[in-house]
Write a protein that holds these residues in place. Structure first.
Motif, short mmCIF file in Angstrom:
data_model
loop_
_atom_site.label_atom_id
_atom_site.label_comp_id
_atom_site.label_asym_id
_atom_site.label_seq_id
_atom_site.Cartn_x
_atom_site.Cartn_y
_atom_site.Cartn_z
N LEU A 7 0.77 -1.28 -0.08
CA LEU A 7 0.09 0.40 0.31
C LEU A 7 0.50 1.02 0.04
CD1 LEU A 7 -3.30 -0.89 2.44
CD2 LEU A 7 -3.03 -0.07 -0.57
N GLU A 8 1.45 1.25 1.06
CA GLU A 8 3.19 2.66 0.82
C GLU A 8 3.50 2.63 0.03
OE1 GLU A 8 6.89 4.29 3.12
OE2 GLU A 8 5.20 2.42 4.45
N ALA A 9 4.08 1.61 -0.78
CA ALA A 9 4.52 1.39 -2.22
C ALA A 9 3.83 2.23 -2.84
CB ALA A 9 5.45 0.29 -2.40
N LEU A 10 2.50 1.88 -3.33
CA LEU A 10 1.54 2.72 -4.90
C LEU A 10 1.16 2.79 -3.82
CD1 LEU A 10 -0.37 -0.85 -5.83
CD2 LEU A 10 0.79 0.71 -7.09
N GLU A 11 0.74 3.51 -2.84
CA GLU A 11 0.66 5.32 -2.06
C GLU A 11 1.72 6.63 -2.96
OE1 GLU A 11 -0.83 5.03 1.64
OE2 GLU A 11 -2.23 4.03 1.31
N LYS A 12 3.09 6.11 -3.06
CA LYS A 12 3.33 6.84 -3.76
C LYS A 12 3.55 6.47 -4.65
CE LYS A 12 6.57 6.21 0.34
NZ LYS A 12 8.26 5.68 0.93
N SER A 13 3.67 5.62 -5.30
CA SER A 13 3.31 6.01 -6.87
C SER A 13 2.36 6.90 -7.62
CB SER A 13 3.78 3.90 -7.34
OG SER A 13 3.28 4.48 -9.09
N ALA A 14 1.20 6.13 -7.04
CA ALA A 14 0.32 7.22 -7.25
C ALA A 14 0.23 8.53 -7.36
CB ALA A 14 -1.29 6.15 -7.21
N THR A 15 0.82 8.70 -6.06
CA THR A 15 0.20 10.53 -5.87
C THR A 15 1.69 11.31 -7.11
OG1 THR A 15 0.49 9.84 -3.43
CG2 THR A 15 1.47 11.48 -4.11
N LEU A 16 2.55 10.30 -7.39
CA LEU A 16 3.95 10.81 -8.16
C LEU A 16 3.04 10.67 -9.70
CD1 LEU A 16 7.01 9.57 -6.92
CD2 LEU A 16 6.44 11.89 -6.62
N ASN A 17 2.41 9.63 -9.15
CA ASN A 17 1.58 9.60 -11.06
C ASN A 17 0.56 9.63 -11.07
OD1 ASN A 17 3.77 9.38 -12.72
ND2 ASN A 17 4.36 7.59 -10.88
N PRO A 18 -0.57 10.68 -10.43
CA PRO A 18 -2.13 10.65 -10.68
C PRO A 18 -2.46 10.32 -11.97
CG PRO A 18 -1.31 12.53 -10.47
CD PRO A 18 0.12 12.25 -10.78
N ASP A 19 -1.74 10.47 -13.09
CA ASP A 19 -2.18 10.40 -14.41
C ASP A 19 -2.72 8.17 -14.64
OD1 ASP A 19 -4.16 12.31 -15.06
OD2 ASP A 19 -1.98 13.02 -15.36
N ASP A 20 -1.82 8.21 -13.83
CA ASP A 20 -1.46 6.37 -14.08
C ASP A 20 -2.38 5.79 -13.24
OD1 ASP A 20 -0.52 3.20 -14.45
OD2 ASP A 20 0.91 3.94 -13.51
N ALA A 21 -3.65 5.88 -14.84
CA ALA A 21 -4.39 5.10 -14.39
C ALA A 21 -4.64 3.57 -13.68
CB ALA A 21 -5.81 4.17 -15.48
N GLU A 22 -3.17 2.30 -14.02
CA GLU A 22 -2.66 1.22 -13.51
C GLU A 22 -2.45 1.28 -11.91
OE1 GLU A 22 -3.75 -1.42 -14.96
OE2 GLU A 22 -4.49 -0.49 -16.72
N ALA A 23 -1.65 2.25 -11.57
CA ALA A 23 -1.70 2.51 -10.86
C ALA A 23 -2.84 2.62 -9.73
CB ALA A 23 -0.27 3.35 -10.45
N GLN A 24 -3.73 3.27 -10.12
CA GLN A 24 -4.93 4.15 -9.46
C GLN A 24 -5.49 2.36 -9.12
OE1 GLN A 24 -5.22 6.84 -7.75
NE2 GLN A 24 -3.34 7.85 -8.76
N LEU A 25 -5.44 2.31 -10.34
CA LEU A 25 -6.51 1.01 -10.16
C LEU A 25 -5.89 -0.17 -9.54
CD1 LEU A 25 -7.96 0.45 -13.72
CD2 LEU A 25 -9.82 1.42 -11.61
N LYS A 26 -4.80 -0.54 -9.02
CA LYS A 26 -3.68 -1.72 -8.29
C LYS A 26 -3.99 -1.20 -6.56
CE LYS A 26 -0.54 -3.57 -11.78
NZ LYS A 26 0.62 -3.27 -12.05
N LEU A 27 -3.81 0.00 -6.47
CA LEU A 27 -4.13 0.73 -5.42
C LEU A 27 -5.69 0.43 -4.96
CD1 LEU A 27 -2.61 2.21 -2.85
CD2 LEU A 27 -3.89 4.59 -4.22
N GLY A 28 -6.48 0.98 -5.75
CA GLY A 28 -7.66 0.38 -5.37
C GLY A 28 -7.78 -0.82 -4.98
N GLU A 29 -7.52 -1.51 -5.51
CA GLU A 29 -7.81 -3.01 -5.28
C GLU A 29 -7.05 -3.35 -3.84
OE1 GLU A 29 -9.36 -5.89 -6.63
OE2 GLU A 29 -10.36 -4.88 -8.01
N LEU A 30 -5.88 -2.97 -3.74
CA LEU A 30 -5.18 -3.07 -2.41
C LEU A 30 -6.32 -2.98 -1.36
CD1 LEU A 30 -0.85 -2.85 -3.06
CD2 LEU A 30 -2.27 -4.90 -2.47
N TYR A 31 -6.56 -1.59 -1.93
CA TYR A 31 -7.53 -0.78 -0.38
C TYR A 31 -8.87 -1.57 0.12
CZ TYR A 31 -5.27 3.84 -0.37
OH TYR A 31 -4.30 4.53 -0.45
N LEU A 32 -9.15 -2.48 -0.83
CA LEU A 32 -10.19 -3.56 -1.72
C LEU A 32 -10.37 -4.60 -0.16
CD1 LEU A 32 -11.94 -4.16 -4.56
CD2 LEU A 32 -13.00 -2.71 -2.85
#
Length: 194
Positions: A7-32
């Protein structure tokens, strides 16, 4: 224990790349997985703002709603995903599960039947539909689906085990023993069969 680090690693990635849909979705799956449903919903909605027809985002959003116990929104969202790709069996099964959880048994049964039509050679679809019919106490239908699953893959350990458990539930000890022996024969090196 790896989930917090992921979660921590993907949160950083999603914050640095807010337009990266794949990172956002992977992070969302981890949140689930972490049962952080509002955060999963936020990620799904962010992707859908940019890509309103992104099926994976709709599925994430629907499952986030389900996690928050908002079954009406969950079902509506998964139905939107199904309309975008009516041939995607995983979406149909997701919808069937939500309908059943919402006590819409007839609609759930229709969705399971649709999944069987979409993938008539899928062992998994037969197993999931068999579970539904077992829960509905429609035992002949459940047994027929499990037998069909075995026809499709006679070496599938899990189908043998599911059939054995089904027969135990039915108090058919001899049939259960036979299914469990077949499970051992199908996968003699797999300890789960013993």
């Amino acid at each position: 224990q790896d989930l917090p680090q992921a979660l921590e690693a993907l949160e950083k990635s999603a914050t640095l790349n807010p337009d990266d849909a794949e990172a956002q979705l992977k992070l969302g799956e981890l949140y689930l997985q972490a049962r952080q449903f509002p955060k999963a919903q936020t990620r799904a909605e962010a992707v859908l703002q940019k890509y309103p027809s992104r099926i994976e985002a709709l599925l994430l959003l629907g499952n986030a709603h389900a996690g928050k116990r908002d079954m009406s929104k969950a079902i509506d969202t998964i139905q939107q995903a199904r309309k975008l790709d009516p041939q995607r069996v995983s979406t149909v099964l997701n919808l069937a599960t939500l309908l059943y959880a919402n006590r819409e048994v007839s609609a759930a049964e229709k969705a399971y039947q649709d999944a069987l039509v979409l993938e008539p050679h899928s062992v998994q679809v037969h197993q999931v539909a068999a579970n539904f019919y077992t829960m509905q106490r429609q035992f002949p239908k459940a047994e027929a689906l499990l037998q069909k699953a075995l026809e499709l893959d006679s070496s599938n350990l899990y189908v043998h085990l599911q059939l054995g458990a089904f027969y135990l539930y039915q108090k058919q000890r001899q049939e259960a023993e036979k299914a469990f022996r077949q499970a051992i024969a199908a996968a003699p090196d797999d300890l789960r069969g013993y």
